[in-house]
Design a protein around this motif. Structure first.
Motif, PDB file in Angstrom:
ATOM      1  N   ASN A  92     -10.847  -0.453  -8.781  1.00 19.38           N
ATOM      2  CA  ASN A  92     -10.945   0.888  -9.362  1.00 19.38           C
ATOM      3  C   ASN A  92     -12.171   1.638  -8.855  1.00 19.38           C
ATOM      4  O   ASN A  92     -12.110   2.851  -8.608  1.00 19.38           O
ATOM      5  N   PHE A 118     -11.519   2.655  -5.329  1.00 20.16           N
ATOM      6  CA  PHE A 118     -10.527   3.731  -5.315  1.00 20.16           C
ATOM      7  C   PHE A 118     -11.176   5.087  -5.601  1.00 20.16           C
ATOM      8  O   PHE A 118     -10.839   6.104  -4.978  1.00 20.16           O
ATOM      9  N   ALA A 143      -5.735  10.084  -1.354  1.00 19.65           N
ATOM     10  CA  ALA A 143      -5.380   9.388  -2.591  1.00 19.65           C
ATOM     11  C   ALA A 143      -4.010   8.728  -2.507  1.00 19.65           C
ATOM     12  O   ALA A 143      -3.778   7.707  -3.163  1.00 19.65           O
ATOM     13  N   THR A 170      -3.593   4.986  -3.578  1.00 21.30           N
ATOM     14  CA  THR A 170      -2.738   4.641  -4.719  1.00 21.30           C
ATOM     15  C   THR A 170      -1.735   3.565  -4.339  1.00 21.30           C
ATOM     16  O   THR A 170      -1.468   2.640  -5.124  1.00 21.30           O
ATOM     17  N   GLN A 209      -1.413  -0.091  -6.098  1.00 21.42           N
ATOM     18  CA  GLN A 209      -0.165  -0.620  -6.649  1.00 21.42           C
ATOM     19  C   GLN A 209       0.180  -1.960  -6.012  1.00 21.42           C
ATOM     20  O   GLN A 209       0.720  -2.845  -6.677  1.00 21.42           O
ATOM     21  N   SER A 235       3.607   9.259  -3.004  1.00 28.31           N
ATOM     22  CA  SER A 235       2.913  10.191  -3.890  1.00 28.31           C
ATOM     23  C   SER A 235       3.645  11.523  -3.954  1.00 28.31           C
ATOM     24  O   SER A 235       3.803  12.109  -5.039  1.00 28.31           O
TER      25      SER A 235
END
Length: 374
Positions: A30, A33, A89, A93, A97, A131
Motif C-alpha cells: 500500500n 502504491f 495508477a 492497481t 490485485q 481500469s
C-alpha cells in the motif's frame, strides 16, 4: 447457494489469517502504491505554483493577477493530471490485485509484484484497460439513476420556485414555511437514489473478479473477463451485499478511532498530545486501514474462487486454495498411431516351362535298351 453463509465465514477466517500473517507485506504494497501517485501530485503542484513560490522565496507578495493565473493553470492542467494518474495508477492497481489474488490462494507473493505490470507491455496495457473498463462499467450503471435523480430534483426545485413566485405576485410574500411537498419529494428521491447506488455498487463490485481471470491469462479481453467474473455472482447479489455488510464493524472501528485522534489533535491541549495524536492517526491509517482493505479484498477473491472453482489452475479445494501434496493428474497419453498393415507379398511370376527332357532309352534297371528284332 444454500451454504453461502458458511462459505463466507470460512473464506473470511482464512483471509484474516493470511492478511494477519503477511500484514507487513500488505503495508509495504500500500505504501509503494501511494508513493508514485503522491510524487506525481507534488511535482504537478510545484510546477503550477512555481511562480508564486519563487516570489515567496524572494520576499515579495504575489499580486492577485499572479494568483489568478496560477489557479487558471491549475484548472487547465487538471485533465492532464488525471490522465497521467490514470496511466500510472492502472498498472499499479493491477499489480496490487495480483498481490491480493495470490494471498487469497495461500501463496506468499512478494512486494515486487506491485511493479510487475511495468515489466511487460502486455501487462501494462492490461492494467490500463482494466481500469478503463471498470470505470466505464461503473459509469454506465450509475448513469440512469443519476439522470433520474437530477431530473426529479430540478423539477421539484422549479415547481417550488414557481409556487413561491405566484405567492409573491399575489402580495403574500415568500412562503418560508411551505414547500413541504417539494421537500418531501426531494427527501424520497434522495433515499431512493442512495438505495439504488448501494445496490448498483454491489453489482459494479462484481466486475472486480475480472482481475482474477486476466491474472491467469492476459490474452483474455478485459470486457469479456469482467463480464465472466460478474456472471459468477449471478443470483447471489444479496448474499454479496451481506458479505460487504459483514465488514461494517471494522469500518466503524476505524472511523471511531480516527475521529477520536482528530478531536485530540484539534483540541491542542499540549504539544505532546498533538504529536501523539498525529502519530496515532498515521498508525490508524497505515496499519488498521491497510488491514481492513486487504482483509476485504482478499476475502472477495476467496469468495469468488469458492463459488467459481473452475479456474485454470492445478488441483484446488472448494475455496480455490491449491491442495498441498496432491498427486498430479495423469497427463493424457496420446492415442497410439495406427500400425500400417503389411503390404501383400507380390505373387510369383511364372517363369518359362522347362523343355521336356528326352525320353530315356535305357531300361529301368539301367541296362542296354533292347534292339528290335530283325
Amino acid at each position: 447457494m444454500g451454504n453461502f453463509a458458511e462459505i463466507r465465514k470460512q473464506v473470511k477466517a482464512r483471509s484474516k489469517e493470511q492478511v494477519t500473517e503477511h500484514l507487513g507485506r500488505c503495508i509495504g504494497v500500500n505504501v509503494l502504491f501511494a508513493l508514485p501517485l503522491i510524487l506525481i501530485l507534488i511535482i504537478w503542484m510545484f510546477i503550477v505554483f512555481a511562480p508564486l513560490l519563487r516570489l515567496s522565496f524572494m520576499g515579495a507578495a504575489p499580486s492577485p493577477a499572479q494568483v489568478s493565473g496560477a489557479l487558471v493553470n491549475l484548472y487547465g492542467s487538471y485533465f492532464l493530471l488525471i490522465a497521467l494518474m490514470f496511466f500510472v495508477a492502472g498498472p499499479l492497481t493491477y499489480g496490487m490485485q495480483k498481490f491480493y489474488i495470490g494471498l487469497s490462494r495461500g501463496e506468499e507473493p512478494g512486494v515486487s509484484i506491485l511493479f510487475r505490470p511495468f515489466t511487460s507491455l502486455r501487462s501494462y496495457w492490461t492494467g490500463v484497460k482494466m481500469s478503463a473498463c471498470l470505470a466505464l462499467r461503473g459509469w454506465l450503471w450509475m448513469l440512469a439513476p443519476t439522470v433520474i435523480y437530477t431530473v426529479v430534483l430540478v423539477a421539484a426545485t422549479i415547481s417550488e420556485a414557481m409556487r413561491q413566485s405566484q405567492m409573491y405576485g399575489r402580495g403574500y410574500g415568500f412562503d418560508t414555511t411551505g414547500g413541504s411537498g417539494a421537500g418531501a419529494v426531494m427527501l424520497v428521491a434522495t433515499i431512493l437514489f442512495i438505495i439504488a447506488v448501494l445496490i448498483l455498487s454491489v453489482k459494479v463490485g462484481t466486475y472486480m473478479a475480472g482481475y482474477a481471470l486476466v491474472h491467469e491469462d492476459e490474452r483474455r479481453g478485459v470486457w469479456a473477463a469482467t463480464r465472466e467474473g460478474s456472471r459468477a455472482f449471478k443470483g447471489n447479489l444479496f448474499q454479496l451485499f451481506v458479505f460487504y455488510l459483514s465488514f461494517i464493524g471494522w469500518y466503524l472501528l476505524f472511523f471511531a478511532l480516527y475521529i477520536v485522534c482528530a478531536l485530540l489533535n484539534a483540541m491542542g491541549g499540549s504539544l505532546l498530545i498533538s504529536a501523539l495524536s498525529v502519530i496515532a492517526l498515521l498508525c490508524i491509517c497505515l496499519v488498521l486501514g491497510t488491514f481492513i482493505g486487504a482483509y476485504t479484498t482478499t476475502s472477495f477473491y476467496g469468495l469468488y474462487q469458492a463459488i467459481a472453482p473452475a479456474m485454470p489452475r492445478g488441483p484446488v479445494d472448494v475455496f480455490g486454495v491449491p491442495i498441498e501434496n496432491a498427486a498430479p493428474a495423469a497427463a493424457p497419453q496420446p492415442a497410439p498411431l495406427p500400425t500400417p498393415e503389411p503390404a501383400p507379398a507380390p505373387e510369383p511370376v511364372a517363369g518359362p516351362e522347362p523343355a521336356p527332357a528326352p525320353e530315356d532309352q535305357s531300361g529301368a534297371d539301367g541296362g542296354d535298351a533292347p534292339t528290335p528284332e530283325a
